[in-house]
Design an enzyme around this catalytic site. Structure first.
Site, PDB file in Angstrom:
ATOM      1  N   LYS A 180     -35.689 -13.719  32.291  1.00 43.55           N
ATOM      2  CA  LYS A 180     -34.680 -14.782  32.388  1.00 43.55           C
ATOM      3  C   LYS A 180     -35.147 -15.965  33.381  1.00 43.55           C
ATOM      4  CE  LYS A 180     -31.238 -15.613  34.939  1.00 43.55           C
ATOM      5  NZ  LYS A 180     -31.502 -17.155  35.001  1.00 43.55           N
ATOM      6  N   GLU A 255     -39.070 -10.880  45.573  1.00 40.27           N
ATOM      7  CA  GLU A 255     -39.583 -11.982  46.336  1.00 40.27           C
ATOM      8  C   GLU A 255     -38.795 -12.849  46.842  1.00 40.27           C
ATOM      9  OE1 GLU A 255     -42.828 -11.928  47.408  1.00 40.27           O
ATOM     10  OE2 GLU A 255     -43.768 -10.629  45.848  1.00 40.27           O
ATOM     11  N   CYS A 289     -41.215 -20.918  48.676  1.00 42.77           N
ATOM     12  CA  CYS A 289     -40.739 -19.977  49.760  1.00 42.77           C
ATOM     13  C   CYS A 289     -41.719 -19.711  50.701  1.00 42.77           C
ATOM     14  CB  CYS A 289     -40.505 -18.730  48.803  1.00 42.77           C
ATOM     15  SG  CYS A 289     -41.673 -18.220  47.847  1.00 42.77           S
ATOM     16  N   GLU A 386     -33.649 -21.753  55.731  1.00 40.95           N
ATOM     17  CA  GLU A 386     -34.797 -22.321  54.927  1.00 40.95           C
ATOM     18  C   GLU A 386     -34.247 -23.665  54.205  1.00 40.95           C
ATOM     19  OE1 GLU A 386     -35.745 -19.725  51.432  1.00 40.95           O
ATOM     20  OE2 GLU A 386     -37.665 -20.450  51.679  1.00 40.95           O
TER      21      GLU A 386
HETATM   22  P1  ADP Z   1     -32.223 -21.164  43.943  1.00 40.81           P
HETATM   23  O1  ADP Z   1     -31.003 -21.257  44.961  1.00 40.81           O
HETATM   24  O2  ADP Z   1     -33.472 -21.334  44.314  1.00 40.81           O
HETATM   25  O3  ADP Z   1     -31.738 -21.536  42.516  1.00 40.81           O
HETATM   26  P2  ADP Z   1     -31.207 -18.278  43.198  1.00 40.81           P
HETATM   27  O4  ADP Z   1     -31.650 -17.092  43.831  1.00 40.81           O
HETATM   28  O5  ADP Z   1     -30.055 -18.839  43.037  1.00 40.81           O
HETATM   29  O6  ADP Z   1     -32.401 -19.631  43.828  1.00 40.81           O
HETATM   30  O7  ADP Z   1     -31.925 -18.549  41.714  1.00 40.81           O
HETATM   31  C1  ADP Z   1     -33.282 -17.687  41.404  1.00 40.81           C
HETATM   32  C2  ADP Z   1     -32.853 -17.135  39.819  1.00 40.81           C
HETATM   33  O8  ADP Z   1     -31.878 -16.301  40.094  1.00 40.81           O
HETATM   34  C3  ADP Z   1     -32.533 -18.225  38.828  1.00 40.81           C
HETATM   35  O9  ADP Z   1     -33.112 -17.600  37.648  1.00 40.81           O
HETATM   36  C4  ADP Z   1     -31.154 -17.911  38.684  1.00 40.81           C
HETATM   37  O10 ADP Z   1     -30.341 -17.960  37.730  1.00 40.81           O
HETATM   38  C5  ADP Z   1     -30.886 -16.520  38.846  1.00 40.81           C
HETATM   39  N1  ADP Z   1     -29.567 -15.975  39.464  1.00 40.81           N
HETATM   40  C6  ADP Z   1     -28.688 -16.654  40.163  1.00 40.81           C
HETATM   41  N2  ADP Z   1     -27.658 -15.941  40.403  1.00 40.81           N
HETATM   42  C7  ADP Z   1     -27.655 -14.743  39.861  1.00 40.81           C
HETATM   43  C8  ADP Z   1     -26.959 -13.693  39.603  1.00 40.81           C
HETATM   44  N3  ADP Z   1     -25.791 -13.301  40.031  1.00 40.81           N
HETATM   45  N4  ADP Z   1     -27.530 -12.489  38.861  1.00 40.81           N
HETATM   46  C9  ADP Z   1     -28.658 -12.678  38.179  1.00 40.81           C
HETATM   47  N5  ADP Z   1     -29.276 -13.860  38.606  1.00 40.81           N
HETATM   48  C10 ADP Z   1     -28.863 -14.840  39.157  1.00 40.81           C
END
Ligand code: ADP
Length: 483
Positions: A180, A255, A289, A386
């Site tokens: 995803k 990560e 990161c 961060e």
């Molecule tokens: P950023 O703030 O850098 O976007 P995230 O951790 O929100 O970092 O996003 C990293 C990945 O995690 C993206 O692919 C995002 O769609 C996914 N993501 C965000 N929220 C969820 C969730 N509740 N469950 C699974 N994946 C998620």
């Protein structure tokens, strides 16, 4: 988008070797942050499509794990070659969907592909062991076998390389995968699927679901067929995925966030330290990161370092990543800009002083001026969170003991950097820093031959290197009796 190879621009999900729409017919827009232009419309998928991808992966893995390692290796090698042949187009896709300058995007394609090349080679070296048994009638054999179906969730800041780092070792050892990508950057992921298909990867081994993160992540973590979830992103989401995975006791590769210290000692080569800080802080406009988040400079060189750094920072050309000479693209979105602004305002309110930059760029949208702040203290947000933007906060320190304590005073432990020419200092500081990675006299540490990963709340597991292979393997002990 002006691509040479139009086949790389896919706008559907990829499940079991087929390009598919969302069951609901719903869609998501992909926009270019430098122009606000909509560059693609892709399906918004959810749990049902994820379930189908998991089932396709389960079926495909049964045959894949039995293929000789050399055959798996050859397919990965072909995938690597195709990616490098299409480097220019793939780089343009990255720049268009997330804004990084084209030169950095080209670098990301080569970097991402290097993991596929590396694991194509490592695929052939998954050695088991025999162990001398404690009695004469038994023999102990240890096999290494693929974990099974692997689900990956990746962020937008490296839309290509964060995927290849996870998928290549998984496929190399005989696992099947679904991914995803971040909703902001699905096009790079889909282009990788297209090239994997062209490389001859059998259907079902790589699947791409785009859409609702909560629904897709929920299914990935709840479904018992998925045996490992590998995630790169924020610590908050990592924590959530870990909780959600506990019901089915999955393995996890995480990560997560960092809060990297970048330390400059009095005896450092100052020009080299400035150069390292430029790479470590301003690459990808501060959105990696492993970006330096806190710069600690020893008293004796504090002012000289600030001046030299400012001279370089003022030269940085900000703009659309496709334009010549641009080295700073836009931030990913307006939420990112607001966070950076908030960190700068908080620092100024608590006594920080702007050396250069400090506000939104005249170009508007999500462009921000490359910034340096002086007189920074540990009470400010820039010390604890961060920033994920082009802001360098400069802290002053007295001696090694003082700076090590400050550097380790965080729940994170991903990357760290320091500059010193004194060998005894180098060893002591490298040992004392509570981080998964330490760059000594360099601001650039990541490559496919080295284990990338963090300690503390920055994550679990390692990506890259021979160690990265183990993250996709289970040990099986076979006890042969009555021999
Ligand atoms: P950023 O703030 O850098 O976007 P995230 O951790 O929100 O970092 O996003 C990293 C990945 O995690 C993206 O692919 C995002 O769609 C996914 N993501 C965000 N929220 C969820 C969730 N509740 N469950 C699974 N994946 C998620």
């Amino acid at each position: 988008m002006n691509l040479t190879n139009k086949a790389l621009l896919r706008d559907k999900g990829y499940i079991d070797g087929a390009w598919v729409d969302a069951d609901s017919g719903e869609t998501l827009e992909v926009t270019n942050p430098a122009t606000d232009e909509v560059i693609a419309v892709v399906p918004k998928m959810g749990a049902a499509e994820t379930r189908r991808a998991i089932e396709a992966a389960r079926v495909a893995q049964k045959l894949w794990k039995r293929r000789p390692a050399k055959e798996r290796s050859n397919i990965l090698r072909k995938w690597f070659t195709l990616i490098m042949e299409n480097q220019e187009d793939l780089a343009q896709i990255i720049t268009d969907e997330m804004g990084k300058p084209l030169t950095e995007a080209r670098g990301e394609i080569a970097y991402g592909a290097s993991y596929i090349e590396w694991y194509a080679e490592e695929a052939k070296r998954v050695y088991g062991e025999t162990i001398p048994a404690p009695s004469d009638d038994k023999r102990i054999v240890v096999m290494k076998q693929p974990i099974g179906v692997i689900a990956s969730i990746t962020p937008w800041n490296f839309p290509n390389a964060m995927i290849t780092r996870k998928i290549a070792p998984a496929l190399a050892v005989g696992c099947a995968t679904l991914m995803k990508p971040a909703e902001q950057t699905p096009l790079s992921a889909l282009a990788l699927c297209e090239l994997a298909e062209q490389a001859g990867l059998p259907k079902g081994l790589i699947n791409c679901i785009i859409g609702d993160p909560v629904a897709i992540g929920g299914e990935m973590t709840a479904n018992d067929t998925v045996r490992k979830v590998t995630f790169t992103g924020s610590t908050g989401v990592g924590r959530l995925l870990m909780k959600q995975s506990s019901d089915t006791i999955k393995k996890l590769g995480l990560e997560l966030g960092g809060n990297a210290p970048f330390i400059v000692f009095d005896d450092a080569d100052l020009d080299a330290a400035v150069e390292g800080a430029m790479i470590s802080k301003y690459r990808n406009s501060g959105q990696t990161c492993v970006c330096a988040n806190r710069l600690y400079v020893q008293e004796g060189v504090y002012d000289a370092f600030a001046e030299k750094l400012a001279a370089k920072v003022r030269e940085l050309k900000v703009g659309n990543g496709l334009d010549d000479g641009v080295v700073q693209g836009p931030l990913i979105d307006m939420k990112a800009i607001e966070k950076v602004e908030d960190h700068v305002a908080d620092a100024l309110a608590k006594g920080g002083e702007i050396v250069c930059g400090g506000k939104r760029h005249a170009l508007g949208k999500s462009f921000f001026e490359p910034t340096i702040i002086k007189n920074v203290t540990k009470e400010m947000k820039v010390a604890r969170e961060e920033t994920f933007g082009p802001v360098a906060p400069l802290f002053k320190f007295k001696d090694a003991e003082d700076v090590i304590e400050q550097a380790n005073d965080t729940e994170f432990g991903l990357a760290s950097y320091f500059y010193s020419k004194d060998m005894s200092n180098v060893f002591r500081v490298a040992e004392e820093l509570e981080y998964g990675m330490v760059g000594v006299n360099t601001g650039l540490i990541s490559n496919e031959a080295a284990p990338f990963g963090g300690v503390k709340q920055s994550g679990l597991g390692r990506e890259g290197s021979k160690f990265g292979l183990d993250d996709y393997l289970e040990l099986k002990y076979v006890c042969l009796s009555e021999i």
